[in-house]
Design a protein around this motif. Sequence first.
Motif, PDB file in Angstrom:
ATOM      1  N   LYS A  64       3.303   0.251   5.619  1.00 14.08           N
ATOM      2  CA  LYS A  64       1.987   0.898   5.516  1.00 14.08           C
ATOM      3  C   LYS A  64       2.138   2.391   5.213  1.00 14.08           C
ATOM      4  N   GLN A  65       3.108   3.020   5.869  1.00 13.51           N
ATOM      5  CA  GLN A  65       3.339   4.447   5.636  1.00 13.51           C
ATOM      6  C   GLN A  65       3.738   4.708   4.178  1.00 13.51           C
ATOM      7  N   ILE A  66       4.597   3.848   3.648  1.00 15.48           N
ATOM      8  CA  ILE A  66       5.029   3.999   2.259  1.00 15.48           C
ATOM      9  C   ILE A  66       3.843   3.792   1.315  1.00 15.48           C
ATOM     10  N   GLY A  67       3.042   2.745   1.619  1.00 14.82           N
ATOM     11  CA  GLY A  67       1.858   2.501   0.788  1.00 14.82           C
ATOM     12  C   GLY A  67       0.900   3.680   0.814  1.00 14.82           C
ATOM     13  N   THR A  68       0.750   4.295   1.983  1.00 16.36           N
ATOM     14  CA  THR A  68      -0.129   5.466   2.109  1.00 16.36           C
ATOM     15  C   THR A  68       0.394   6.618   1.248  1.00 16.36           C
ATOM     16  N   ARG A  69       1.696   6.865   1.297  1.00 13.56           N
ATOM     17  CA  ARG A  69       2.281   7.942   0.493  1.00 13.56           C
ATOM     18  C   ARG A  69       2.094   7.666  -1.002  1.00 13.56           C
ATOM     19  N   ARG A  70       2.230   6.389  -1.367  1.00 11.84           N
ATOM     20  CA  ARG A  70       2.013   6.041  -2.771  1.00 11.84           C
ATOM     21  C   ARG A  70       0.558   6.280  -3.165  1.00 11.84           C
ATOM     22  N   ALA A  71      -0.383   5.949  -2.225  1.00 10.71           N
ATOM     23  CA  ALA A  71      -1.808   6.157  -2.513  1.00 10.71           C
ATOM     24  C   ALA A  71      -2.137   7.639  -2.631  1.00 10.71           C
ATOM     25  N   LEU A  72      -1.382   8.486  -1.928  1.00 11.93           N
ATOM     26  CA  LEU A  72      -1.609   9.932  -1.968  1.00 11.93           C
ATOM     27  C   LEU A  72      -0.900  10.606  -3.146  1.00 11.93           C
ATOM     28  N   GLY A  73      -0.248   9.812  -3.973  1.00 14.10           N
ATOM     29  CA  GLY A  73       0.323  10.375  -5.194  1.00 14.10           C
ATOM     30  C   GLY A  73       1.833  10.452  -5.243  1.00 14.10           C
ATOM     31  N   ALA A  74       2.540   9.941  -4.206  1.00 17.18           N
ATOM     32  CA  ALA A  74       4.007   9.973  -4.240  1.00 17.18           C
ATOM     33  C   ALA A  74       4.510   9.062  -5.357  1.00 17.18           C
ATOM     34  N   THR A  75       5.459   9.553  -6.124  1.00 26.43           N
ATOM     35  CA  THR A  75       6.025   8.753  -7.209  1.00 26.43           C
ATOM     36  C   THR A  75       7.063   7.779  -6.657  1.00 26.43           C
ATOM     37  N   TYR A 129      19.242  -0.744  -3.652  1.00 30.79           N
ATOM     38  CA  TYR A 129      18.318  -1.882  -3.751  1.00 30.79           C
ATOM     39  C   TYR A 129      17.152  -1.760  -2.767  1.00 30.79           C
ATOM     40  N   PRO A 130      17.417  -1.483  -1.477  1.00 35.09           N
ATOM     41  CA  PRO A 130      16.272  -1.304  -0.575  1.00 35.09           C
ATOM     42  C   PRO A 130      15.345  -0.167  -1.006  1.00 35.09           C
ATOM     43  N   ALA A 131      15.932   0.940  -1.523  1.00 30.47           N
ATOM     44  CA  ALA A 131      15.103   2.072  -1.950  1.00 30.47           C
ATOM     45  C   ALA A 131      14.215   1.679  -3.132  1.00 30.47           C
ATOM     46  N   ARG A 132      14.766   0.907  -4.065  1.00 30.43           N
ATOM     47  CA  ARG A 132      13.976   0.439  -5.203  1.00 30.43           C
ATOM     48  C   ARG A 132      12.863  -0.498  -4.741  1.00 30.43           C
ATOM     49  N   LYS A 133      13.186  -1.317  -3.757  1.00 32.02           N
ATOM     50  CA  LYS A 133      12.180  -2.237  -3.225  1.00 32.02           C
ATOM     51  C   LYS A 133      11.053  -1.454  -2.558  1.00 32.02           C
ATOM     52  N   ALA A 134      11.416  -0.398  -1.829  1.00 33.01           N
ATOM     53  CA  ALA A 134      10.403   0.436  -1.186  1.00 33.01           C
ATOM     54  C   ALA A 134       9.534   1.127  -2.234  1.00 33.01           C
ATOM     55  N   ALA A 135      10.165   1.571  -3.338  1.00 34.06           N
ATOM     56  CA  ALA A 135       9.425   2.270  -4.383  1.00 34.06           C
ATOM     57  C   ALA A 135       8.429   1.353  -5.089  1.00 34.06           C
ATOM     58  N   MET A 136       8.668   0.069  -5.021  1.00 37.37           N
ATOM     59  CA  MET A 136       7.787  -0.896  -5.699  1.00 37.37           C
ATOM     60  C   MET A 136       6.567  -1.286  -4.849  1.00 37.37           C
ATOM     61  N   ILE A 137       6.528  -0.799  -3.605  1.00 36.30           N
ATOM     62  CA  ILE A 137       5.386  -1.116  -2.745  1.00 36.30           C
ATOM     63  C   ILE A 137       4.090  -0.532  -3.358  1.00 36.30           C
ATOM     64  N   SER A 138       3.093  -1.349  -3.450  1.00 39.96           N
ATOM     65  CA  SER A 138       1.836  -0.933  -4.074  1.00 39.96           C
ATOM     66  C   SER A 138       1.045  -0.009  -3.155  1.00 39.96           C
ATOM     67  N   PRO A 139       0.339   0.983  -3.702  1.00 38.98           N
ATOM     68  CA  PRO A 139      -0.536   1.835  -2.868  1.00 38.98           C
ATOM     69  C   PRO A 139      -1.588   1.014  -2.136  1.00 38.98           C
ATOM     70  N   ALA A 140      -1.987  -0.122  -2.679  1.00 39.16           N
ATOM     71  CA  ALA A 140      -3.007  -0.957  -2.027  1.00 39.16           C
ATOM     72  C   ALA A 140      -2.522  -1.512  -0.706  1.00 39.16           C
ATOM     73  N   THR A 141      -1.185  -1.515  -0.503  1.00 39.45           N
ATOM     74  CA  THR A 141      -0.634  -2.011   0.759  1.00 39.45           C
ATOM     75  C   THR A 141      -1.148  -1.237   1.939  1.00 39.45           C
ATOM     76  N   ALA A 142      -1.475   0.034   1.730  1.00 40.70           N
ATOM     77  CA  ALA A 142      -1.965   0.875   2.833  1.00 40.70           C
ATOM     78  C   ALA A 142      -3.272   0.353   3.389  1.00 40.70           C
ATOM     79  N   THR A 143      -4.048  -0.312   2.550  1.00 42.39           N
ATOM     80  CA  THR A 143      -5.359  -0.829   3.031  1.00 42.39           C
ATOM     81  C   THR A 143      -5.268  -2.280   3.492  1.00 42.39           C
TER      82      THR A 143
END
Length: 404
Positions: A311-322, A387-401
């Motif tokens: 959820k934290q990663i998704g939130t960061r992605r929603a806030l604009g993290a690349t 590999y784990p880092a790439r998997k984390a980067a693929m988490i969608s911003p929608a995951t935060a919701t």
Amino acid sequence: MQELGLIFRALLRNKVGALLISLQIALTLTIMVNAIFMMQERSAQMQRSSGLDEANLFHLSNTIFAQEYNQPVNLENDLALLRQTDGVVDAIQINAIPISGGGWSMGLKTEPGDDISSTGVAVYMVDDHAINTLGLELIAGENFSPTDVEWRPSGKNSWPAKTIITQAMAEALFPDDWQSAIGATAYINNNEPLLITGIVKSLQAPWNGWDGVERSMLVPYKMESSGSRFMIRTQPGRRDELMPIIEKLLSESNKGRIIRRVTTMDETRERSYRGHNAVNKILSSVIVVLTLITGFGIVGLAMFSINRRTKQIGTRRALGATQWQIMSFFMIENLMISSFGIILGVAGAVSLNIWLVSTFSLSPININLILFGIVALYIIGQISVLYPARKAAMISPATATRTA
């Protein structure tokens, strides 16, 4: 700096897992560096020159059981037969085989007396054909003459008047000027003199693990014994061809003998260092297993961290993290964990090496090997977390919701 603080606080929330991975990295570095160091030491030992023309040498055991056998006469006949065989360069009777594991040693000193310390030396009993047969390089002095060679019956304790020693032995006896050994007198059995008439560049002792393996001496003896060894040197490329021929010639020349263990010097070297090869293979396996365990541990910790922070990663992605910022978060986190483990590992590697040096008389570890271990573990850590880092980067911003 703010990013580093965020990563550090995240590590503190899972400090047990991070600490375990750091300890695993430290253990891997400690063992890896010292294992490679020990492998290099053994490899260097296996590559040492014995001083012999190994490619063209073989030896055999000759046991006499016929009662009518006259040792001096028949030994001379045997040696003449060997030396006259087409393709044979030279041959000798010898009491021990270099790097074979079994032989004879004595102590030499430069002054007589029971209270004077001696230097250990391997003893080879040979005649004046030894240097040519073994392929030794005489770098100072002269070879034995035929008149120097004496017969040694079983049980004789006295020694001949002359000896030829290796350069390493000359350096041990005369450390200030090893060339001054020529013409000098050494003492064996505390007070029996031996005149040093020659120095050969190299001739290893029978024991490859002995710290004095380069210290050897030749003494001009022919042995009166029912069991003896012959060393035969052939012309280049003819060794394997001549081995069965010579075995047959000796067997047919005297039916009252047994010929055994016809062995090349290449085979002798392989047998001598078989333990070294086995240890190197074991150490290589240990390094590979530890590296894999460490890599999988890093992957497991990263995956666990990602699952907890979806959820934290998704939130960061929603806030604009690349995606790169998310990946770099976990890669920097791994660098911090690895750095702590490597600091502990360097201390452990140096401490273990100090113990190995003091216990087994090894040389100190090379700093380049420690640097290699550090770089290798940083690379392993980064590859493992990729590999784990790439998997984390693929988490969608929608995951935060969507994530509860």
